[in-house]
Design a protein around this motif. Structure first.
Motif, PDB file in Angstrom:
ATOM      1  N   GLN A 122      -5.465  -4.998   4.339  1.00 19.34           N
ATOM      2  CA  GLN A 122      -5.121  -3.660   4.115  1.00 19.34           C
ATOM      3  C   GLN A 122      -3.850  -2.969   4.430  1.00 19.34           C
ATOM      4  O   GLN A 122      -3.513  -1.960   3.826  1.00 19.34           O
ATOM      5  N   LYS A 123      -3.291  -3.463   5.560  1.00 19.31           N
ATOM      6  CA  LYS A 123      -1.949  -2.728   5.874  1.00 19.31           C
ATOM      7  C   LYS A 123      -0.622  -2.553   4.737  1.00 19.31           C
ATOM      8  O   LYS A 123      -0.058  -2.158   5.066  1.00 19.31           O
ATOM      9  N   ASP A 124      -1.216  -3.849   3.850  1.00 19.89           N
ATOM     10  CA  ASP A 124      -0.156  -3.936   2.918  1.00 19.89           C
ATOM     11  C   ASP A 124      -0.466  -3.130   1.592  1.00 19.89           C
ATOM     12  O   ASP A 124       0.218  -3.505   0.758  1.00 19.89           O
ATOM     13  N   ASP A 125      -1.525  -2.547   1.686  1.00 17.14           N
ATOM     14  CA  ASP A 125      -1.867  -1.663   0.304  1.00 17.14           C
ATOM     15  C   ASP A 125      -0.756  -0.686   0.218  1.00 17.14           C
ATOM     16  O   ASP A 125      -0.200   0.040   0.853  1.00 17.14           O
ATOM     17  N   VAL A 126      -0.398  -0.669  -1.266  1.00 18.60           N
ATOM     18  CA  VAL A 126       0.432   0.434  -1.820  1.00 18.60           C
ATOM     19  C   VAL A 126      -0.051   1.673  -2.419  1.00 18.60           C
ATOM     20  O   VAL A 126       0.189   2.778  -2.397  1.00 18.60           O
ATOM     21  N   ALA A 127      -1.554   1.391  -3.065  1.00 19.96           N
ATOM     22  CA  ALA A 127      -2.139   2.157  -3.885  1.00 19.96           C
ATOM     23  C   ALA A 127      -3.516   1.682  -3.978  1.00 19.96           C
ATOM     24  O   ALA A 127      -3.720   0.458  -4.054  1.00 19.96           O
ATOM     25  N   ARG A 128      -4.677   2.666  -4.201  1.00 22.30           N
ATOM     26  CA  ARG A 128      -5.921   2.364  -4.666  1.00 22.30           C
ATOM     27  C   ARG A 128      -6.415   3.340  -5.402  1.00 22.30           C
ATOM     28  O   ARG A 128      -6.052   4.615  -5.559  1.00 22.30           O
ATOM     29  N   GLY A 129      -7.249   2.911  -6.444  1.00 26.14           N
ATOM     30  CA  GLY A 129      -7.714   3.540  -7.546  1.00 26.14           C
ATOM     31  C   GLY A 129      -8.984   3.451  -8.042  1.00 26.14           C
ATOM     32  O   GLY A 129      -9.409   2.215  -7.646  1.00 26.14           O
ATOM     33  N   PRO A 130     -10.047   4.534  -8.313  1.00 26.31           N
ATOM     34  CA  PRO A 130     -11.296   4.009  -8.708  1.00 26.31           C
ATOM     35  C   PRO A 130     -11.492   3.463 -10.078  1.00 26.31           C
ATOM     36  O   PRO A 130     -10.707   3.717 -10.875  1.00 26.31           O
ATOM     37  N   MET A 131     -12.634   2.636 -10.225  1.00 21.21           N
ATOM     38  CA  MET A 131     -12.842   2.233 -11.364  1.00 21.21           C
ATOM     39  C   MET A 131     -14.417   2.519 -11.686  1.00 21.21           C
ATOM     40  O   MET A 131     -15.189   2.013 -10.871  1.00 21.21           O
ATOM     41  N   GLU A 132     -14.686   2.902 -12.829  1.00 21.98           N
ATOM     42  CA  GLU A 132     -16.305   3.128 -13.140  1.00 21.98           C
ATOM     43  C   GLU A 132     -16.667   1.664 -13.584  1.00 21.98           C
ATOM     44  O   GLU A 132     -15.895   0.754 -14.047  1.00 21.98           O
TER      45      GLU A 132
END
Length: 174
Positions: A122-132
């Motif tokens: 998780q420390k390498d995450d750049v972005a997160r987005g929701p998906m329906e």
């Protein structure tokens, strides 16, 4: 008649030599046979690309809250132009894509670690987005990934696997 036979023989020998001196095109490894690529072309000519495995998944239930990746390998996202994804900026480069399934919504994760064989961190995450998430009629196996244009400068990622379809994570050019 003899002249024609000799000409045919010489032609056959020359063709055989030509074919044997040119190596055959390299065969792709068997693992590449299960790789698929999907593209999104923006109006200005820039492109967004995702490569993923279409092999049978080994990760079990998609809705158990654990990281899921088709066939146990992350999808790879190639970005040719800076993008926004949710509230985050995604720079030009290559990224791993992971999915975090939930009962009512999935989360698409853009991660900067693209080292083969590495585990999700998780420390390498750049972005997160929701998906329906929705249910599809016929089960889809292996996984299918595609883009849908949302605007001339935007594309939404869609993932189908089993009886689940997920969509809505939008990548946009600023």
């Amino acid at each position: 008649m003899r002249l024609w036979s000799g000409t045919w023989f010489v032609g056959s020998v020359l063709l055989s030599i030509a074919l044997s001196s040119n190596p055959a095109p390299a065969q792709q490894p068997a693992a590449d046979a299960d790789r698929a690529t999907t593209y999104c072309d923006f109006a200005d000519g820039n492109q967004l690309t995702v490569q993923y495995s279409r092999a049978a998944s080994r990760d079990g239930d998609l809705r158990d809250g654990r990281i899921w990746q088709p066939a146990g390998a992350p999808m790879i996202l190639y970005v040719q132009t800076p993008l926004t994804f949710g509230d985050s900026q995604v720079p030009v480069g290559a990224f791993s894509l992971y999915v975090l399934p939930g009962r009512k919504q999935w989360t698409l994760i853009v991660n900067k670690n693209v080292s083969p064989g590495s585990k999700y961190d998780q420390k390498d995450d750049v972005a997160r987005g929701p998906m329906e998430v929705g249910e599809v009629g016929d089960p889809v196996k292996p996984a299918q990934v595609s883009f849908a244009h949302t605007s001339p400068k935007g594309c939404s990622l869609q993932i189908y696997y089993g009886k689940v379809g997920a969509f809505g994570s939008e990548f946009k050019e600023p």
